[in-house]
Design a protein around this motif. Sequence first.
Motif, PDB file in Angstrom:
ATOM      1  N   PRO A 160       0.837  -1.209   0.000  1.00 11.08           N
ATOM      2  CA  PRO A 160       0.000   0.000   0.000  1.00 11.08           C
ATOM      3  C   PRO A 160       0.871   1.259   0.000  1.00 11.08           C
ATOM      4  CG  PRO A 160      -0.636  -1.497   1.778  1.00 11.08           C
ATOM      5  CD  PRO A 160       0.653  -1.995   1.212  1.00 11.08           C
ATOM      6  N   LEU A 161       0.312   2.347  -0.520  1.00 11.78           N
ATOM      7  CA  LEU A 161       1.014   3.625  -0.581  1.00 11.78           C
ATOM      8  C   LEU A 161       1.542   4.034   0.794  1.00 11.78           C
ATOM      9  CD1 LEU A 161       1.832   6.148  -2.131  1.00 11.78           C
ATOM     10  CD2 LEU A 161      -0.478   7.023  -1.844  1.00 11.78           C
ATOM     11  N   MET A 164       4.622   2.072   1.723  1.00  5.02           N
ATOM     12  CA  MET A 164       5.763   2.448   0.900  1.00  5.02           C
ATOM     13  C   MET A 164       6.356   3.777   1.347  1.00  5.02           C
ATOM     14  SD  MET A 164       5.824   1.927  -3.152  1.00  5.02           S
ATOM     15  CE  MET A 164       5.938   0.173  -3.291  1.00  5.02           C
ATOM     16  N   MET A 165       5.477   4.726   1.704  1.00  2.19           N
ATOM     17  CA  MET A 165       5.969   6.030   2.158  1.00  2.19           C
ATOM     18  C   MET A 165       6.688   5.893   3.502  1.00  2.19           C
ATOM     19  SD  MET A 165       2.875   8.568   0.999  1.00  2.19           S
ATOM     20  CE  MET A 165       3.631  10.058   1.645  1.00  2.19           C
ATOM     21  N   TRP A 167       8.170   3.153   4.720  1.00  2.75           N
ATOM     22  CA  TRP A 167       9.451   2.486   4.460  1.00  2.75           C
ATOM     23  C   TRP A 167      10.430   3.474   3.834  1.00  2.75           C
ATOM     24  CZ3 TRP A 167      10.261  -3.293   3.497  1.00  2.75           C
ATOM     25  CH2 TRP A 167       9.416  -4.043   4.321  1.00  2.75           C
ATOM     26  N   GLY A 168       9.908   4.343   2.967  1.00  2.00           N
ATOM     27  CA  GLY A 168      10.749   5.362   2.340  1.00  2.00           C
ATOM     28  C   GLY A 168      11.404   6.249   3.387  1.00  2.00           C
ATOM     29  N   LYS A 169      10.641   6.624   4.406  1.00  2.00           N
ATOM     30  CA  LYS A 169      11.214   7.447   5.485  1.00  2.00           C
ATOM     31  C   LYS A 169      12.317   6.682   6.204  1.00  2.00           C
ATOM     32  CE  LYS A 169       7.357  10.563   6.350  1.00  2.00           C
ATOM     33  NZ  LYS A 169       7.886  11.941   6.404  1.00  2.00           N
ATOM     34  N   PHE A 171      14.197   4.235   5.014  1.00  2.00           N
ATOM     35  CA  PHE A 171      15.356   4.083   4.127  1.00  2.00           C
ATOM     36  C   PHE A 171      16.111   5.400   3.932  1.00  2.00           C
ATOM     37  CE2 PHE A 171      13.233   0.307   1.702  1.00  2.00           C
ATOM     38  CZ  PHE A 171      13.570  -0.531   2.745  1.00  2.00           C
ATOM     39  N   SER A 172      15.364   6.502   3.754  1.00  2.00           N
ATOM     40  CA  SER A 172      16.019   7.756   3.385  1.00  2.00           C
ATOM     41  C   SER A 172      16.866   8.330   4.514  1.00  2.00           C
ATOM     42  CB  SER A 172      14.979   8.783   2.924  1.00  2.00           C
ATOM     43  OG  SER A 172      14.108   9.099   3.982  1.00  2.00           O
ATOM     44  N   ILE A 174      18.642   6.420   6.849  1.00  2.00           N
ATOM     45  CA  ILE A 174      19.573   5.432   7.424  1.00  2.00           C
ATOM     46  C   ILE A 174      20.939   6.074   7.694  1.00  2.00           C
ATOM     47  CG2 ILE A 174      20.809   3.257   7.029  1.00  2.00           C
ATOM     48  CD1 ILE A 174      18.566   2.508   5.039  1.00  2.00           C
ATOM     49  N   TYR A 207      15.426  -5.602   5.852  1.00  2.00           N
ATOM     50  CA  TYR A 207      16.109  -4.999   4.701  1.00  2.00           C
ATOM     51  C   TYR A 207      17.378  -4.265   5.142  1.00  2.00           C
ATOM     52  CZ  TYR A 207      12.509  -6.154   1.374  1.00  2.00           C
ATOM     53  OH  TYR A 207      11.662  -6.841   0.538  1.00  2.00           O
ATOM     54  N   LEU A 208      17.306  -3.627   6.325  1.00  2.00           N
ATOM     55  CA  LEU A 208      18.466  -2.876   6.824  1.00  2.00           C
ATOM     56  C   LEU A 208      19.645  -3.808   7.088  1.00  2.00           C
ATOM     57  CD1 LEU A 208      16.785  -0.379   9.337  1.00  2.00           C
ATOM     58  CD2 LEU A 208      17.080  -0.157   6.868  1.00  2.00           C
TER      59      LEU A 208
END
Lengths: 281, 281
Positions: A160-161, A164-165, A167-169, A171-172, A174, A207-208
């Motif tokens: 879902p959006l 994803m958003m 997870w984006g936070k 990842f961005s 790290i 993922y990290l």
Amino acid sequence: MGKEKITMVCANKAPENMDFLPDVQKIKEEFKTADHDIYIVLDSGDKFITKFHETNADLWPQKEKIINIDHHPSNQNFGGLNIVNSKAASTTLVLFHLFNRIGIEIDHQMATCLLTGIYTDTGSFMHSNSSPEAMRVAGELLKKGANLRLISKRVFRNTPLSTMMLWGKVFSRIKKNSQGVVISAVTKRDYKECSATREELSGVVDYLKYIPGTKYATLLTEENGHVKSSLRTTRDDVDVAKIAQKLGGGGHVKAAGFSVKGRLEEEVRWKVIPKKENQVE
Amino acid sequence: MGKEKITMVCANKAPENMDFLPDVQKIKEEFKTADHDIYIVLDSGDKFITKFHETNADLWPQKEKIINIDHHPSNQNFGGLNIVNSKAASTTLVLFHLFNRIGIEIDHQMATCLLTGIYTDTGSFMHSNSSPEAMRVAGELLKKGANLRLISKRVFRNTPLSTMMLWGKVFSRIKKNSQGVVISAVTKRDYKECSATREELSGVVDYLKYIPGTKYATLLTEENGHVKSSLRTTRDDVDVAKIAQKLGGGGHVKAAGFSVKGRLEEEVRWKVIPKKENQVE
């Protein structure tokens, strides 16, 4: 055995991405023990896993009425009949062989269900439990008409959006320090900005840990006035349980966590660069 | 045929995540046509795919010296011997059957190489080309000692920190409008902040198209004074090539793009909320 009398039950509602499974909407969330003569328990190593251990406490002493089908090595053999193969990658593999053995024909809808179990339990054949046997049976299920396109689309490509958003936070922002410790964090404000819930973070710390050169990965999250930390490693020489224990937590060698009262605040670190002796001012 | 005289060549350096493949460091990036008698070309539908079509122009007219092994339906049969099976999920599947046919024993290192080809070309058995045959052979290669743990770790779980941060920026700023158009953007500044390159965005737009309810996904990127746009859809009733054509671009029905001179600037949109008739001021 009249088909009318079969009830499918699961204490949890099926997750949304599984709504493509045939008849999933017929699964009930509770049942009366007295209404049935035989109970087939799937993929549950112990009765508390079913979450019916208290609501249906009268069921469990009637061991002879329970057929226990599973693949977990920890299975407690709580049934009168226990069909447990701890070498099988998924319980659906155990079912596949059972159906063949007792002559139940597998149609394309059953094949889709059985194959979904193999895909989810092997991480689409990426986990180490992806045996030649799991591969072979997956191939047979495809031949029987299992809908791979649907499985791969709904199970693996259905983020879902909001997730994803969020997870984006993660990842961005790290940070990786010189010791190879990877850290990221999620604040209460992030959930709000992404219209996401804490549950949507499930899996992100894994993922990290896979970032090349990572000693261990830590995800910090704000939760009810506490900061929760999840620790993960893929390295055999690192014990994250020990690290978590020092901070009042615990867990396993490769997956642990701890929780402290407080909240998250981003800190900009200043590093002192010493002047070299022969450096011109 | 002396082993000393065999040269493995590939015009591109092998990507870093493939450095686990046995003997990958022996692959050269160029060769002299005159030094060899026979040329085995793998996984290339046409000679220009090899990128040796100009540097080794003298090779291609010597058709009888070329053995062309491939699985692309578009293969041009440019060899003297063409072993092309367009039904095979990967060229390594064609090789597997060829080795069996001519009696070449597959050891555990070869099994790892062949299985890597199957995993990458089927997206770890998630693409629609994941045939029962591909599954069966994968199982056989596992039995022969292919190192699945290494393949899954290096091929699928090996995202560098810079890539993860860049993808994080893409994910965290996704916008989806009421028509289901998903948009995200990457500026020159983002590359700098993540120590990443444009190439590291490869594949990210495909994740955007899978967000539930997406009509089509657009990724805008800054590049040499231009804004490049990649368009993707999974829907059968949407033709992104048509959309791209209107903006001077082109492509395929499900994957297209266009480029305009300019740069990206985030715009905060204000939306007028009309006052309801019976609303109190």
